[in-house]
Design a protein around this motif. Sequence first.
Motif, PDB file in Angstrom:
ATOM      1  N   LYS A  65      68.347  56.544  74.720  1.00 35.37           N
ATOM      2  CA  LYS A  65      67.178  57.225  75.272  1.00 35.37           C
ATOM      3  C   LYS A  65      66.737  58.406  74.416  1.00 35.37           C
ATOM      4  O   LYS A  65      65.598  58.870  74.538  1.00 35.37           O
ATOM      5  CB  LYS A  65      67.474  57.701  76.699  1.00 35.37           C
ATOM      6  N   ASP A  66      67.629  58.895  73.585  1.00 39.92           N
ATOM      7  CA  ASP A  66      67.300  60.021  72.711  1.00 39.92           C
ATOM      8  C   ASP A  66      66.844  59.569  71.327  1.00 39.92           C
ATOM      9  O   ASP A  66      66.533  60.400  70.465  1.00 39.92           O
ATOM     10  CB  ASP A  66      68.511  60.945  72.553  1.00 39.92           C
ATOM     11  N   ALA A  67      66.811  58.263  71.117  1.00 42.17           N
ATOM     12  CA  ALA A  67      66.442  57.741  69.796  1.00 42.17           C
ATOM     13  C   ALA A  67      64.962  57.979  69.524  1.00 42.17           C
ATOM     14  O   ALA A  67      64.113  57.752  70.392  1.00 42.17           O
ATOM     15  CB  ALA A  67      66.759  56.248  69.708  1.00 42.17           C
ATOM     16  N   LYS A 112      73.419  49.128  67.001  1.00 40.23           N
ATOM     17  CA  LYS A 112      73.598  50.424  67.661  1.00 40.23           C
ATOM     18  C   LYS A 112      74.356  50.334  68.978  1.00 40.23           C
ATOM     19  O   LYS A 112      74.809  51.358  69.505  1.00 40.23           O
ATOM     20  CB  LYS A 112      72.220  51.061  67.925  1.00 40.23           C
ATOM     21  N   THR A 135      73.353  56.117  77.277  1.00 39.21           N
ATOM     22  CA  THR A 135      74.086  57.266  76.740  1.00 39.21           C
ATOM     23  C   THR A 135      73.398  57.888  75.532  1.00 39.21           C
ATOM     24  O   THR A 135      73.210  59.109  75.465  1.00 39.21           O
ATOM     25  CB  THR A 135      75.518  56.849  76.347  1.00 39.21           C
ATOM     26  N   THR A 136      73.001  57.055  74.560  1.00 43.34           N
ATOM     27  CA  THR A 136      72.433  57.588  73.314  1.00 43.34           C
ATOM     28  C   THR A 136      71.067  57.015  72.959  1.00 43.34           C
ATOM     29  O   THR A 136      70.304  57.646  72.236  1.00 43.34           O
ATOM     30  CB  THR A 136      73.389  57.324  72.133  1.00 43.34           C
ATOM     31  N   GLY A 179      75.238  51.780  76.519  1.00 43.69           N
ATOM     32  CA  GLY A 179      75.005  52.425  75.234  1.00 43.69           C
ATOM     33  C   GLY A 179      73.607  52.999  75.135  1.00 43.69           C
ATOM     34  O   GLY A 179      73.400  54.115  74.644  1.00 43.69           O
ATOM     35  N   TRP A 201      72.806  49.143  71.715  1.00 42.32           N
ATOM     36  CA  TRP A 201      71.773  49.477  72.692  1.00 42.32           C
ATOM     37  C   TRP A 201      71.091  48.211  73.189  1.00 42.32           C
ATOM     38  O   TRP A 201      70.839  47.287  72.420  1.00 42.32           O
ATOM     39  CB  TRP A 201      70.701  50.376  72.076  1.00 42.32           C
TER      40      TRP A 201
END
Length: 239
Positions: A166-168, A186, A163-164, A160, A188
Amino acid sequence: MKFYIDELPVYFPYSYIYPEQYNYMVKLKRSLDAKGPCVLEMPSGTGKTVTLLSLITAYQSCHPEVGKLVYCSRTVPEIEKVVEEARRVIAYREKQEELSQQKTLCLALSSRRNMCIHPRVSEHKESRLVDSGCRALTASWVREEAKNNPAIETCGFFEGFSTTGKDALLQGIYTLDELRTLGKQKGWCPYFLARHCINFANIVVFSYQYIIEPRIAEMVSKEFKSNSIVVFDETHNID
């Protein structure tokens, strides 16, 4: 209260400041101005942590060329205490300056053992077992084989994050416990999330070893810029 040290406006989240605290700030600012190291001593129980944080965050605000504050402590309770004190200092500054949005990122980082939320791996009490259990689920070759073999277990929290997470773009103040809670919400991994976010955080709080142990520093703090302000709290505990 708000006061000035030379031209520097300092926001202190208490109604009274001890003379020792003010003198400490004066000497600390002198060292920051000189861009050199310093060794400071302050009596126990006189608010050393809030003194450091109030002065350094003020200096960061007025000197954009200054990098992140890297606050090194010894134990998890001490690390959590520093983060909570930073929360108090930053909240007071923002209230006084009437800032509408939280722009500061302050977070703690600790070992996998203290941050893992995987149901099975986190049950281990020994750090080496948590580390090996984590690597067995997150190693690149394991993840690659798992693409073709559903029977191979990977870590959903790490996936998780990859996928998402690292862009947080995190903002705010996060203790270790709050990072674990965020990770569960989340999906993560909080350990790898913190490892990622410390590179653009304003304030990072972690153990001495992440700076002084070469092998660990190579993985964790090598990207920190040379203009970072590094604080070693209770340095007599370094051995």
